[in-house]
Design an enzyme around this catalytic site. Structure first.
Site, short mmCIF file in Angstrom:
data_model
loop_
_atom_site.label_atom_id
_atom_site.label_comp_id
_atom_site.label_asym_id
_atom_site.label_seq_id
_atom_site.Cartn_x
_atom_site.Cartn_y
_atom_site.Cartn_z
N HIS A 1 2.90 -47.08 36.78
CA HIS A 1 3.43 -47.99 35.75
C HIS A 1 3.14 -47.44 34.37
O HIS A 1 2.23 -47.89 33.65
CB HIS A 1 2.83 -49.39 35.93
CG HIS A 1 3.33 -50.09 37.15
ND1 HIS A 1 2.60 -50.17 38.32
CD2 HIS A 1 4.51 -50.72 37.40
CE1 HIS A 1 3.30 -50.83 39.23
NE2 HIS A 1 4.47 -51.18 38.71
N ARG B 1 7.15 -43.18 31.72
CA ARG B 1 8.22 -42.53 32.49
C ARG B 1 8.88 -43.52 33.45
O ARG B 1 10.09 -43.47 33.67
CB ARG B 1 7.68 -41.31 33.27
CG ARG B 1 8.80 -40.42 33.83
CD ARG B 1 8.23 -39.15 34.46
NE ARG B 1 7.50 -38.35 33.51
CZ ARG B 1 8.06 -37.49 32.66
NH1 ARG B 1 9.37 -37.32 32.64
NH2 ARG B 1 7.30 -36.80 31.82
N TYR C 1 -1.97 -47.65 44.05
CA TYR C 1 -2.40 -48.59 45.08
C TYR C 1 -3.83 -48.29 45.53
O TYR C 1 -4.65 -49.21 45.69
CB TYR C 1 -1.48 -48.49 46.30
CG TYR C 1 -0.18 -49.24 46.19
CD1 TYR C 1 0.13 -50.05 45.09
CD2 TYR C 1 0.78 -49.13 47.20
CE1 TYR C 1 1.33 -50.73 45.01
CE2 TYR C 1 1.99 -49.82 47.13
CZ TYR C 1 2.26 -50.61 46.03
OH TYR C 1 3.45 -51.28 45.96
N GLN D 1 7.05 -46.64 53.15
CA GLN D 1 8.44 -46.67 52.70
C GLN D 1 9.41 -47.32 53.68
O GLN D 1 10.39 -47.94 53.26
CB GLN D 1 8.91 -45.24 52.39
CG GLN D 1 8.23 -44.63 51.16
CD GLN D 1 8.43 -45.49 49.92
OE1 GLN D 1 7.60 -46.32 49.58
NE2 GLN D 1 9.55 -45.31 49.25
#
Length: 382
Positions: free
Chosen positions: A99, A102, A271, A300
């Site tokens: 975060h 970019r 995370y 994912q």
């Protein structure tokens, strides 16, 4: 939480709001990157490589988007104010693994490409376009790198301030409008009171919509209207804008694999920082954030199958052109991660303590497991 210092004269944090620096009124300068026609064309596409650009170049790209969409002209934005605002935006993103500025650029560029792909300027108002772009730029301002679950469980100042209700998203909104409250950074200064009120409410609505805790609620509402969607219905348009910023916020897997995959590493790093801290503080740890439990494929696959693909499939019902450009890459990404998981699972069948030598009894078993689950070896560069 640590206070991050910056050269920006309008740096805000929920820990230093009473210690703001004196606003600077000189003309801001950053090396102006002259965009080539090739770059200008690529900037309108989801395949744009967001990793190639330095911060100053990203500022120039963002500036170009506002000019290209006609927002600077239509809302009489002072170009110098625009530069100051963008510089201040950049300096109010922290250096988190994911975060960061970019990510802000990535989300805004995807919004710009969706505006182009879906021909939104012919369908919604310029005010709506301004809301979409500005909410994208501001949507994660001063993100501390720890999510809402951590804020609430740790009873942080942000959670207390916002009563556990989307503390981060409320904070991003507050910082965005603290910056705009400075005359030197107020790109909305030419608007009348009613216009400002509408744009402020629109930006707040979209930033609050990025709280993933509201994902099902927002998607279900959009599903109910998408087949009878009307651009003359203000509520329908608001739901569309909320879905669009959600799509852009989590759209990395839409991009080519070599651009998307590094973002997964960045997200997992953030995370793991959080879960390590939660363990040390005795707080609950989400399995998908635990370095001892999650892998890249497992992280994912579920996200693609149950969050990304259903949302983009719904958007495709309104904009069929999205399927080839954005939904197809998601299907391919899902398939690729499922194959990688099969390889991981096959490798686990070989006991970690065993060393498999060529010619040994287990070597043929080892090769068979790999061949059964590795359909396109060149793609993975393993």
């Amino acid at each position: 939480m640590k206070l991050f210092l910056t050269n920006c004269p309008y740096k805000y944090s929920f820990l230093d709001e009473y210690n703001k620096l004196i606003p600077r009124r000189d003309v801001p300068s950053y090396p102006k990157y002259m965009l080539s026609q090739e770059t200008i064309g690529a900037l309108r596409k989801p395949t744009f490589d967001v990793w190639l650009w330095e911060p100053n170049e990203m500022l120039s790209c963002l500036e170009h988007m506002y000019h290209d969409l006609g927002l600077v002209k239509d809302f009489n934005i002072n170009p110098i104010t625009m530069k100051r605002w963008l510089m201040c935006i950049r300096d109010n993103y922290r250096n988190n693994p994911f975060h960061n500025f970019r990510h802000c650029f990535c989300v805004t560029q995807m919004m710009y490409s969706m505006i182009s792909l879906c021909n939104l300027q012919a369908k919604i108002s310029q005010m709506d376009i301004l809301i979409l772009m500005t909410a994208s730029v501001c949507h994660d301002l001063d993100h501390p790198g720890y999510n809402n679950t951590y804020q609430i469980n740790a009873r942080t100042e942000l959670a207390v301030r916002y009563n556990d209700i989307s503390p981060l998203e409320n904070h991003h909104c507050a910082v965005a409008f603290q910056i705009l409250a400075q005359a030197e950074c107020n790109i909305l200064s030419s608007l009348d009171k009613e216009q400002f009120k509408r744009i402020r409410q629109g930006i707040i609505t979209l930033i609050l919509a990025t709280d993933m805790a509201r994902h099902a609620e927002i998607l279900d509402s959009f599903k109910e209207t998408v087949d009878e969607f009307s651009y003359s219905n203000e509520e329908h348009v608001t739901q569309l804008k909320m879905i669009l910023i959600k799509c852009c916020d989590i759209s990395n897997e839409v991009r080519p694999m070599e651009i998307a995959e590094p973002w997964v590493d960045c997200l997992l790093e953030e995370y793991f920082m959080q879960s390590d801290r939660e363990k040390s503080e005795g707080l609950p740890v989400a399995p998908f954030m635990d370095r001892d439990k999650v892998t890249k494929p497992t992280a994912q696959i579920g996200f693609l199958k149950f969050v990304l693909i259903p949302m983009f499939e719904t958007v495709t019902r309104l904009f069929p052109e999205v399927e080839e450009v954005m939904l197809q890459p998601l299907w391919e990404s899902r398939d690729r991660y499922e194959e990688l998981k099969q390889i991981d699972d096959a490798m686990k069948e070989i006991r970690p303590s065993e060393v498999v030598f060529a010619g040994s009894p287990d070597y043929s078993k080892f090769l068979l497991l790999i061949l059964q689950n590795w359909s396109e070896p060149a793609e993975y560069n393993l």
